[in-house]
Design an enzyme around this catalytic site. Sequence first.
Site, short mmCIF file in Angstrom:
data_model
loop_
_atom_site.label_atom_id
_atom_site.label_comp_id
_atom_site.label_asym_id
_atom_site.label_seq_id
_atom_site.Cartn_x
_atom_site.Cartn_y
_atom_site.Cartn_z
N HIS A 47 9.74 2.77 -1.16
CA HIS A 47 8.96 2.20 -2.26
C HIS A 47 9.79 2.33 -3.54
O HIS A 47 10.62 3.24 -3.67
CB HIS A 47 7.64 2.95 -2.45
CG HIS A 47 6.64 2.69 -1.37
ND1 HIS A 47 5.29 2.80 -1.58
CD2 HIS A 47 6.79 2.33 -0.06
CE1 HIS A 47 4.64 2.52 -0.48
NE2 HIS A 47 5.53 2.25 0.47
N GLU A 49 9.19 3.46 -6.47
CA GLU A 49 9.11 4.75 -7.15
C GLU A 49 9.97 5.80 -6.47
O GLU A 49 10.69 6.55 -7.14
CB GLU A 49 7.66 5.25 -7.19
CG GLU A 49 6.68 4.33 -7.88
CD GLU A 49 5.96 3.39 -6.94
OE1 GLU A 49 4.76 3.14 -7.17
OE2 GLU A 49 6.57 2.89 -5.98
N CYS A 77 0.94 4.30 -4.98
CA CYS A 77 0.14 4.65 -3.81
C CYS A 77 0.08 6.17 -3.69
O CYS A 77 0.67 6.89 -4.50
CB CYS A 77 0.77 4.04 -2.55
SG CYS A 77 2.35 4.79 -2.10
N CYS A 80 3.65 7.78 -3.39
CA CYS A 80 4.43 7.75 -4.62
C CYS A 80 3.80 8.61 -5.72
O CYS A 80 4.51 9.27 -6.48
CB CYS A 80 4.59 6.31 -5.09
SG CYS A 80 5.57 5.33 -3.92
#
Length: 156
Positions: A47, A49, A77, A80
Amino acid sequence: MGLALAEADLARAAGDVPVGAVVVAADGAVLGRGHNAREAAGDPTAHAEVVALRQAAARLGSWRLTGATLVVTLEPCTMCAGALVLARVDRLVYGAVDDKAGAVGSLWDVVRDRRLNHRPEVVAGVRGQECSEQLAAFFADRRTQRRDTRRPRTPD
């Protein structure tokens, strides 16, 4: 947020959901950049992040990102949000709300959970409309591509 939006464009160009992130030091220096790379890397943890946090930690030579700000185009999410708490990021700035998987107030509120030993400041909705539109355009294009591939072809 402009840098994060540019990172999101890179994700889209690679066929991934356009989410971008940057980690910025207290003095304004960019410590890490990232965009979704799950498709390119075949990695479910790639992801934006996480990619940006890893790059920032490598640059500093420490997992503690105290004093840093994580700027991301979409509400993080649970994975993260947990990662930025564990990295001791001081501030989270995000653009679009994620009603389906957001963990900074939408579905969960990981970053403000009083049971955790670190709670970053949160600034939500920065250029939120622009971030939302970028995501909406990606998914609209994806739906159009799927429809086009399902249409029966007519013989010449």
